[in-house]
Design a protein around this motif. Sequence first.
Motif, PDB file in Angstrom:
ATOM      1  N   ALA A  28      42.821  34.851  26.667  1.00  0.00           N
ATOM      2  CA  ALA A  28      43.024  35.077  28.097  1.00  0.00           C
ATOM      3  C   ALA A  28      41.692  35.308  28.808  1.00  0.00           C
ATOM      4  CB  ALA A  28      43.945  36.269  28.306  1.00  0.00           C
ATOM      5  N   ILE A  29      40.829  36.135  28.228  1.00  0.00           N
ATOM      6  CA  ILE A  29      39.539  36.431  28.854  1.00  0.00           C
ATOM      7  C   ILE A  29      38.625  35.218  28.803  1.00  0.00           C
ATOM      8  CG2 ILE A  29      37.463  37.860  28.627  1.00  0.00           C
ATOM      9  CD1 ILE A  29      39.354  40.114  27.673  1.00  0.00           C
ATOM     10  N   ASP A  30      38.684  34.472  27.728  1.00  0.00           N
ATOM     11  CA  ASP A  30      37.835  33.294  27.574  1.00  0.00           C
ATOM     12  C   ASP A  30      38.179  32.216  28.596  1.00  0.00           C
ATOM     13  OD1 ASP A  30      35.818  31.751  26.229  1.00  0.00           O
ATOM     14  OD2 ASP A  30      37.453  30.578  25.337  1.00  0.00           O
ATOM     15  N   ASN A  31      39.437  32.113  28.991  1.00  0.00           N
ATOM     16  CA  ASN A  31      39.868  31.063  29.909  1.00  0.00           C
ATOM     17  C   ASN A  31      39.833  31.475  31.378  1.00  0.00           C
ATOM     18  OD1 ASN A  31      40.393  28.895  28.139  1.00  0.00           O
ATOM     19  ND2 ASN A  31      42.186  29.999  27.405  1.00  0.00           N
ATOM     20  N   LEU A  32      39.461  32.719  31.674  1.00  0.00           N
ATOM     21  CA  LEU A  32      39.424  33.156  33.070  1.00  0.00           C
ATOM     22  C   LEU A  32      38.488  32.329  33.948  1.00  0.00           C
ATOM     23  CD1 LEU A  32      39.666  37.031  33.151  1.00  0.00           C
ATOM     24  CD2 LEU A  32      41.236  35.374  34.120  1.00  0.00           C
ATOM     25  N   PRO A  33      37.272  32.009  33.523  1.00  0.00           N
ATOM     26  CA  PRO A  33      36.393  31.232  34.410  1.00  0.00           C
ATOM     27  C   PRO A  33      36.937  29.848  34.759  1.00  0.00           C
ATOM     28  CG  PRO A  33      35.117  32.231  32.650  1.00  0.00           C
ATOM     29  CD  PRO A  33      36.565  32.448  32.321  1.00  0.00           C
ATOM     30  N   ARG A  34      37.815  29.289  33.960  1.00  0.00           N
ATOM     31  CA  ARG A  34      38.371  27.966  34.226  1.00  0.00           C
ATOM     32  C   ARG A  34      39.730  28.033  34.908  1.00  0.00           C
ATOM     33  NH1 ARG A  34      35.786  27.607  29.149  1.00  0.00           N
ATOM     34  NH2 ARG A  34      37.657  28.315  28.092  1.00  0.00           N
ATOM     35  N   ASN A  35      40.162  29.239  35.287  1.00  0.00           N
ATOM     36  CA  ASN A  35      41.477  29.414  35.872  1.00  0.00           C
ATOM     37  C   ASN A  35      41.380  29.363  37.391  1.00  0.00           C
ATOM     38  OD1 ASN A  35      43.948  30.387  36.773  1.00  0.00           O
ATOM     39  ND2 ASN A  35      44.189  31.727  35.006  1.00  0.00           N
ATOM     40  N   GLN A  36      42.146  28.485  38.014  1.00  0.00           N
ATOM     41  CA  GLN A  36      42.088  28.309  39.461  1.00  0.00           C
ATOM     42  C   GLN A  36      42.555  29.566  40.186  1.00  0.00           C
ATOM     43  OE1 GLN A  36      44.494  25.112  40.935  1.00  0.00           O
ATOM     44  NE2 GLN A  36      43.492  25.094  42.917  1.00  0.00           N
ATOM     45  N   PHE A  37      43.559  30.259  39.667  1.00  0.00           N
ATOM     46  CA  PHE A  37      44.035  31.489  40.286  1.00  0.00           C
ATOM     47  C   PHE A  37      42.935  32.543  40.296  1.00  0.00           C
ATOM     48  CE2 PHE A  37      46.235  35.631  39.926  1.00  0.00           C
ATOM     49  CZ  PHE A  37      46.885  35.615  41.145  1.00  0.00           C
ATOM     50  N   TRP A  38      42.198  32.675  39.199  1.00  0.00           N
ATOM     51  CA  TRP A  38      41.096  33.629  39.102  1.00  0.00           C
ATOM     52  C   TRP A  38      39.999  33.285  40.109  1.00  0.00           C
ATOM     53  CZ3 TRP A  38      40.152  38.283  37.597  1.00  0.00           C
ATOM     54  CH2 TRP A  38      38.859  38.703  37.361  1.00  0.00           C
ATOM     55  N   GLU A  39      39.709  32.003  40.266  1.00  0.00           N
ATOM     56  CA  GLU A  39      38.685  31.597  41.229  1.00  0.00           C
ATOM     57  C   GLU A  39      39.099  31.933  42.656  1.00  0.00           C
ATOM     58  OE1 GLU A  39      37.569  27.542  40.659  1.00  0.00           O
ATOM     59  OE2 GLU A  39      37.025  27.863  38.553  1.00  0.00           O
ATOM     60  N   MET A  40      40.371  31.816  42.971  1.00  0.00           N
ATOM     61  CA  MET A  40      40.854  32.176  44.303  1.00  0.00           C
ATOM     62  C   MET A  40      40.726  33.685  44.535  1.00  0.00           C
ATOM     63  SD  MET A  40      41.602  29.546  45.883  1.00  0.00           S
ATOM     64  CE  MET A  40      41.880  27.838  45.609  1.00  0.00           C
ATOM     65  N   ILE A  41      40.979  34.481  43.514  1.00  0.00           N
ATOM     66  CA  ILE A  41      40.817  35.927  43.650  1.00  0.00           C
ATOM     67  C   ILE A  41      39.346  36.266  43.882  1.00  0.00           C
ATOM     68  CG2 ILE A  41      40.958  38.121  42.390  1.00  0.00           C
ATOM     69  CD1 ILE A  41      43.539  37.087  41.138  1.00  0.00           C
ATOM     70  N   LEU A  42      38.444  35.595  43.173  1.00  0.00           N
ATOM     71  CA  LEU A  42      37.017  35.859  43.356  1.00  0.00           C
ATOM     72  C   LEU A  42      36.552  35.486  44.758  1.00  0.00           C
ATOM     73  CD1 LEU A  42      35.479  34.707  39.955  1.00  0.00           C
ATOM     74  CD2 LEU A  42      35.927  37.030  40.746  1.00  0.00           C
ATOM     75  N   LEU A  43      37.184  34.493  45.385  1.00  0.00           N
ATOM     76  CA  LEU A  43      36.817  34.114  46.746  1.00  0.00           C
ATOM     77  C   LEU A  43      37.061  35.242  47.743  1.00  0.00           C
ATOM     78  CD1 LEU A  43      38.033  30.423  47.046  1.00  0.00           C
ATOM     79  CD2 LEU A  43      35.683  31.255  47.051  1.00  0.00           C
ATOM     80  N   LEU A  44      37.992  36.128  47.437  1.00  0.00           N
ATOM     81  CA  LEU A  44      38.262  37.255  48.326  1.00  0.00           C
ATOM     82  C   LEU A  44      37.070  38.204  48.422  1.00  0.00           C
ATOM     83  CD1 LEU A  44      41.905  38.117  47.220  1.00  0.00           C
ATOM     84  CD2 LEU A  44      41.197  37.015  49.341  1.00  0.00           C
TER      85      LEU A  44
END
Length: 54
Positions: A28-44
Amino acid sequence: MIGVAILGTSVIKMIHASVLWGYFAYMAIDNLPRNQFWEMILLLFKPQTGITNK
């Protein structure tokens, strides 16, 4: 495939639960940088640029 899944459950039962939890947490942690949902959260949390108020 169903037979392999049924046979696989007996193999998985021999693995300690903590090892499985650690593996799933790592994946789960390894795939976070490639996750579109995670990238949207970082945009906040990124500052907005290029927006002007008139």
